[in-house]
Each structure stands twice: as structure tokens, then as C-alpha cells.
Design a protein around this motif. Structure first.
Motif, PDB file in Angstrom:
ATOM      1  N   ASP A  12     -13.851 -40.114 -31.275  1.00 38.26           N
ATOM      2  CA  ASP A  12     -14.162 -41.535 -31.365  1.00 38.26           C
ATOM      3  C   ASP A  12     -13.491 -42.176 -32.581  1.00 38.26           C
ATOM      4  N   THR A  13     -13.304 -41.425 -33.671  1.00 34.96           N
ATOM      5  CA  THR A  13     -12.634 -41.961 -34.865  1.00 34.96           C
ATOM      6  C   THR A  13     -11.174 -42.282 -34.568  1.00 34.96           C
ATOM      7  N   PHE A  14     -10.476 -41.333 -33.965  1.00 39.59           N
ATOM      8  CA  PHE A  14      -9.072 -41.560 -33.597  1.00 39.59           C
ATOM      9  C   PHE A  14      -8.969 -42.668 -32.558  1.00 39.59           C
ATOM     10  N   SER A  15      -9.871 -42.644 -31.583  1.00 35.98           N
ATOM     11  CA  SER A  15      -9.823 -43.633 -30.506  1.00 35.98           C
ATOM     12  C   SER A  15     -10.014 -45.048 -31.039  1.00 35.98           C
ATOM     13  N   PHE A  18      -8.045 -50.456 -32.004  1.00 32.21           N
ATOM     14  CA  PHE A  18      -7.678 -51.586 -32.867  1.00 32.21           C
ATOM     15  C   PHE A  18      -6.195 -51.923 -32.730  1.00 32.21           C
ATOM     16  N   GLN A  19      -5.361 -50.888 -32.625  1.00 30.61           N
ATOM     17  CA  GLN A  19      -3.926 -51.118 -32.455  1.00 30.61           C
ATOM     18  C   GLN A  19      -3.658 -51.960 -31.216  1.00 30.61           C
ATOM     19  N   ASN A  20      -4.274 -51.573 -30.103  1.00 30.23           N
ATOM     20  CA  ASN A  20      -4.072 -52.315 -28.866  1.00 30.23           C
ATOM     21  C   ASN A  20      -4.582 -53.743 -28.969  1.00 30.23           C
ATOM     22  N   LEU A  21      -5.750 -53.908 -29.570  1.00 29.90           N
ATOM     23  CA  LEU A  21      -6.339 -55.246 -29.681  1.00 29.90           C
ATOM     24  C   LEU A  21      -5.497 -56.149 -30.575  1.00 29.90           C
ATOM     25  N   LEU A  22      -5.070 -55.639 -31.735  1.00 27.67           N
ATOM     26  CA  LEU A  22      -4.306 -56.464 -32.665  1.00 27.67           C
ATOM     27  C   LEU A  22      -2.889 -56.712 -32.164  1.00 27.67           C
ATOM     28  N   ALA A  37      -3.645 -47.767 -21.617  1.00 23.06           N
ATOM     29  CA  ALA A  37      -4.016 -47.337 -22.961  1.00 23.06           C
ATOM     30  C   ALA A  37      -4.920 -46.101 -22.916  1.00 23.06           C
ATOM     31  N   PHE A  38      -5.844 -46.085 -21.967  1.00 29.88           N
ATOM     32  CA  PHE A  38      -6.715 -44.909 -21.842  1.00 29.88           C
ATOM     33  C   PHE A  38      -5.902 -43.659 -21.523  1.00 29.88           C
ATOM     34  N   ILE A  39      -4.993 -43.759 -20.566  1.00 30.27           N
ATOM     35  CA  ILE A  39      -4.199 -42.592 -20.176  1.00 30.27           C
ATOM     36  C   ILE A  39      -3.291 -42.151 -21.320  1.00 30.27           C
ATOM     37  N   THR A  40      -2.632 -43.107 -21.993  1.00 25.56           N
ATOM     38  CA  THR A  40      -1.733 -42.768 -23.092  1.00 25.56           C
ATOM     39  C   THR A  40      -2.463 -42.024 -24.211  1.00 25.56           C
ATOM     40  N   PHE A  87      -7.836 -52.027 -25.621  1.00 23.86           N
ATOM     41  CA  PHE A  87      -8.839 -51.722 -26.651  1.00 23.86           C
ATOM     42  C   PHE A  87     -10.039 -51.020 -26.024  1.00 23.86           C
ATOM     43  N   LEU A  88     -10.554 -51.601 -24.937  1.00 24.21           N
ATOM     44  CA  LEU A  88     -11.746 -51.033 -24.314  1.00 24.21           C
ATOM     45  C   LEU A  88     -11.451 -49.690 -23.664  1.00 24.21           C
ATOM     46  N   GLY A  89     -10.244 -49.544 -23.065  1.00 23.15           N
ATOM     47  CA  GLY A  89      -9.899 -48.278 -22.440  1.00 23.15           C
ATOM     48  C   GLY A  89      -9.857 -47.127 -23.436  1.00 23.15           C
TER      49      GLY A  89
END
Length: 413
Positions: free
Chosen positions: A49-52, A57-61, A239-242, A361-363
């Protein structure tokens, strides 16, 4: 008063080549991020969860910064934005390489890389293509730029695996950082300059709109809103798959190499899928193309999780999902351009991409959170399937025609 037209300093062939190389270079490290999850969490004792959260955040920003980067590029040209984005991206990779606390990881992998990607990713390249290339070049150029990003996903994960095995994950990120700086010289080909002699001709194609008027028009246009909502699913799934596919395969007893090669196969297949999508965007209904892409993804994901995990099923999934990976981009960007023209294309596509990245972000975040709760990724896989079906239906009511404008906002004569 209409903005002056822009003209490239180089030929269309060089514009497409430079733009494709930028897309390849910037997409590669980002597509390889899942390779670093197990080494980082193992070394520092973090949960997934820490890495995720950092990658979420990367995806959202990335999405949050995209409309602003697009607006600046629309106003001043893509060159400066691409250079600034490349510097932030490279710095973020270095910070990520030396992160020893969750906060520093979130700063590097989340904030710096996220905002860096908003300024130098393939989205800015597509906006530049829309402005700099002749109209007949654009649909295939959108497909080529997207395919080039996909080819970066094919090249970088195997290279990343080799670098991690040979030098460690820290140095692998530093090497990736150096590669991103190549964007800066390549961006020269996408520089533009005002051309007074052609301003009158160009003005005929530009509506007399301010940025505020353009945004108001777009978000009051039902088809644009549906397009934006549908793009949410694309970000969630990708994003989830990556971020989590390598860990999912490792949990299933497969080697890290299988995860890396599966991501690479996704990238290679996506190069063909994106080119094919660009070609189909000129020959069939774009909304139906999008609907079939989203439905196809749901079928591919369902088959993958229902079959026993093996190298064969993993590579087969990589090929099938790869053909549909970024194939949403050419019809989506073409629809934005069809509805509103090219003047504010980078900004308006940027808002669509923001929806994409909220999904991303959510994925990523839900992947990590629900894994820690349930000990598996099953819930998020099925959520991805449901969202794919929903987006297939959302795209069907889209009307494929230019927005109807009041006389005050008609193109200048």
C-alpha cells in the motif's frame, strides 16, 4: 482576436519522428514502475500500500497537471513545457532511487514524476501534432505517437530487469533518469514560431474564444462529458495492471522475468493496436471503436483471471490486452479535435486525460489497499471488468460532429 497561427521549423516527417521518440522515452520508465515494487518494499519492509500510494499520486498529479501544461503549450508552444517536464521527471526518478522513507518516495515517484509526466508525456506530443501537422497527417500521427509510447513499454521493462539484476534497483532508476533528459534536444523539432504571413489563413480555422469560454463550452457539451467519463476506466485498468501485474504474477509462483516480459509484450502489441486504432479512426465510427475496445478489455481480463496463471497465459494476456492498451487514445483525441478544433486541443484533451488519471489513481491505490485487506487482487480485477462494460455503454450516445457555436464564437472570417 484570433491567435496567430504557428508553423514548425522542420518537415512533418521530422516532427513525427521526434514526437514519437519523446513518447517512447517518457513512457518507458513509467511503464516499468511495477518492476521496482518488490525490491523496494522488500528492502525497506514497506507494505504494498505504501508503494501503491506513491504511484497513485503520480497518476493523479500527472492528470491534474495535464490541462495546465496543455494550456501553456497551446499559448506558448510545446518546447518549453517539454523541457521543464523532462527535468522534473528526471529529478523524480533520482529522488525515487534514493528514497529511504515513504515521504521521500511519495515526493519523488509521486509528486515530481507526476508533474514531470504532465509536461513531457505523449499527450503534449499529440497536441503538438494537432497544431503542426497538415490535417491529412493527424489521425495516423496520433496513432504513431501512441504506438511509440507503447514501444517504450516494450523496450524498457526487459532493460529494467537487466539493470536491476546487474546494478541494483537504485542505479537502474538513475540510468532511467539520464535517458529522460534526451527529451530536451528532441523537443526542438516541436518548437513553433508565429507566422504573420499565414495568420489570416490560420485564423479562419480558430474560434474567437478565451480559455474560459472554451472550457464552459466543452463541459456543457454532453458528448465531451461522456467521452471524459469513459476515459476514467482506461486509466483505472492501465495503471492497476502496470503497477501490480508483476507482483500478481510473482504471487502466483511465476518469476520476475515473466512479469517483465508480460509488460514488454503489452507494449509491443500496443504499438500495433495504437497504429490500427489510428487507421480505424479514419474509417469507422469513433464511438463504436471505443465501445468495442472497452468491451474487449473486459473479456481479456476475465479470461486471464479465470485461467490458471502460467507463462503462456501471461504472455497471451499481454498480447490481447496490449492490442487494446492505448488504442483508446487516437479515437479519443480525434473526437476532441472534431468537436472543438485544434486551438485548445491540448488543454481539452488534458481535461479528458485528468479523468483518465483519476481512474489511474484509484486503480493503483485500490490495488494496494485491497491487497493488504484481502491478500489478493481479485476484487480489483473484477472491478476493472465492470468498469470496462460501463465505459463501452457510456461511449455509445456520443455524437460525432463539431459543437454548434453561437455566432459570437464562430471562426473568424
Amino acid at each position: 482576436m484570433s491567435a496567430p497561427s504557428t508553423q514548425s521549423r522542420v518537415s512533418p516527417e521530422l516532427i513525427v519522428l521526434a514526437g514519437c521518440l519523446i513518447a517512447l522515452i517518457t513512457f518507458g520508465p513509467r511503464a516499468s514502475v511495477g518492476l521496482f515494487q518488490i525490491p523496494m518494499t522488500t528492502e525497506f519492509g514497506w507494505g504494498r500500500d505504501t508503494f501503491s500510494l506513491a504511484i497513485a499520486f503520480q497518476n493523479l498529479l500527472w492528470g491534474l497537471g495535464q490541462p495546465f501544461a496543455g494550456a501553456v503549450a497551446d499559448r506558448f508552444g510545446a518546447f518549453k513545457v517539454l523541457c521543464a517536464g523532462a527535468l522534473l521527471y528526471a529529478l523524480g526518478l533520482v529522488v525515487m532511487a534514493y528514497a529511504s522513507t515513504p515521504g521521500v518516495l511519495h515526493l519523488g515517484a509521486g509528486v515530481l514524476i507526476g508533474f514531470g509526466l504532465s509536461g513531457c508525456s505523449f499527450n503534449l506530443v499529440l497536441g503538438a501534432f494537432g497544431k503542426l501537422l497538415p490535417e491529412k497527417w493527424r489521425p495516423m500521427a496520433f496513432g504513431a505517437g501512441t504506438a511509440a509510447g507503447s514501444f517504450g513499454q516494450f523496450l524498457f521493462p526487459p532493460i529494467g530487469n537487466v539493470l536491476i539484476d546487474s546494478f541494483g534497483w537504485h542505479q537502474a532508476l538513475v540510468i532511467f533518469s539520464a535517458s529522460v533528459l534526451l527529451v530536451m534536444p528532441l523537443a526542438l523539432a516541436l518548437a513553433t514560431r508565429p507566422t504573420a504571413g499565414t495568420a489570416a489563413a490560420g485564423a479562419a480555422h480558430l474560434p474567437n474564444q478565451s480559455i474560459k469560454q472554451a472550457l464552459t463550452e466543452a463541459f456543457q457539451h454532453r458528448s465531451y462529458v461522456l467521452l471524459v467519463l469513459g476515459f476514467f476506466t482506461c486509466g483505472f485498468q492501465l495503471a492497476f495492471i502496470t503497477a501490480h501485474l508483476p507482483a500478481y504474477l510473482k504471487d502466483a509462483g511465476l518469476s520476475a522475468a515473466v512479469g517483465g516480459w508480460t509488460l514488454a509484450v503489452i507494449g509491443l502489441a500496443n504499438a500495433f493496436g495504437s497504429l490500427g486504432s489510428g487507421w480505424l479512426s479514419t474509417r469507422m465510427s469513433k464511438r463504436w471503436l471505443l465501445a468495442w475496445i472497452y468491451l474487449g478489455r473486459s473479456v481479456a481480463i476475465a479470461a486471464f483471471i479465470l485461467l490458471p496463471a502460467s507463462p503462456v497465459t501471461s504472455i497471451a494476456f499481454g498480447i490481447s490486452i496490449g492490442l487494446l492498451w492505448l488504442s483508446t487514445v487516437p479515437p479519443t483525441s480525434s473526437l476532441v479535435m472534431l468537436m472543438f478544433g485544434t486551438r485548445y486541443m491540448a488543454m481539452l484533451y488534458g481535461f479528458a486525460f485528468f479523468s483518465h488519471q483519476v481512474g489511474g489513481f484509484l486503480g493503483v491505490w485500490l490495488g494496494g489497499e485491497l491487497y493488504e485487506i484481502y491478500g489478493s487482487y481479485t476484487v480489483v480485477w473484477w472491478l476493472s471488468i465492470a468498469l470496462g462494460i460501463a465505459s463501452a455503454l457510456i461511449n455509445l450516445p456520443i455524437k460525432e460532429r463539431p459543437v454548434e457555436r453561437s455566432p459570437a464564437l464562430q471562426p473568424a472570417e
